[in-house]
Structure formats: C-alpha cells, structure tokens
Design a protein around this motif. Structure first.
Motif: not given
Length: 143
Positions: A85-91, A103-122
C-alpha cells in the motif's frame, strides 16, 4: 475487562468486522487496552504480536488499538500490507475514527473505521474462494 462498549455496541463492532472481512482476505481486529508504555504504535505492535496476528498467510492483519483512558488509538498493519500500500494508507481511517471519537461516538467510529479498512484492503487483498478467517473477530481486551 475494560468497560467501554456496551454489549450491543460490542456486537455491532464484531458484526461489522465479519462483514468487512467478506470482501478481503485481510484480517481486522479491535483491541482495547488500559494503558501502555512507550509509544502508542509500539504498544499496538506488541499487542499485535501477543495476539498472534503476524501468523496470517499473507501477513495482512490490521489491528485497531484503542486506549480509552488516554484518549488515544493506533492502527497497525502487518508487513504484507505495508509492502503493497502507499504511504499514509491509514490516514483516512484514522481521520474517520477521530471525527467520530470527538463527538463521543466511539462504537460508530470503530464500525466506520472497520468498514473503510475492509474496503481499502479489498483493493490489495481481495477475498477469494477458499479464504479462511484466520483470526478471531471478537474484541480483545488488555489488563
């Protein structure tokens, strides 16, 4: 165990990990820790190894490492990912999490990060017939 996510939130995060991993051979884990010594990235790496995440066939595991009491987190990808992957892949994953966390939306933040990680890794590690789930999808907890 660290009391941070509710049972419902924990279930939602695990379900999101399972969904994200349907599109990539990459393995995504979430870990919560009470504290750490040294740098956050060093602590994430030590946890990555302690969880055996380096044992994936393609070295394509990613750990979302969260330390709620310090209001800190890191995203650690294994060397198989970093070789492709390119530099700054996880930014953008980091920025998305930070936006929700502020915003105090911790679970939502983790869920969105997991989704985006899956999309990027694909793009680099697409799911292929016969791919096995090599790592647990449950959230792990430190001391």
């Amino acid at each position: 165990m660290i009391d941070f996510f509710s049972k419902d939130e924990e279930g939602r995060i695990i379900a999101t990990i399972k969904e994200a991993e349907k599109q990539t051979s990459g393995e995504i884990r979430v870990h919560l820790e009470r504290d750490y010594q040294g740098s956050i990235l060093g602590a994430a790496y030590r946890t990555f190894l302690a969880l055996g995440m380096e044992r994936t066939k393609e070295r394509n595991g990613v750990l979302i490492f969260i330390v709620p009491d310090r209001h800190d987190f890191a995203i650690y990808g294994d060397r198989g990912i970093n070789a492709k992957v390119p530099a700054h892949f996880w930014e953008d994953v980091r920025n998305l999490m930070q936006e929700h966390f502020r915003k105090g939306m911790f679970a939502e933040g983790v869920c969105r990060a997991v989704e985006l990680s899956g999309e990027k890794l694909k793009a680099y590690f697409p799911w292929e017939k016969g791919d096995k789930n090599e790592l647990a999808d449950e959230i792990s907890y430190g001391r």
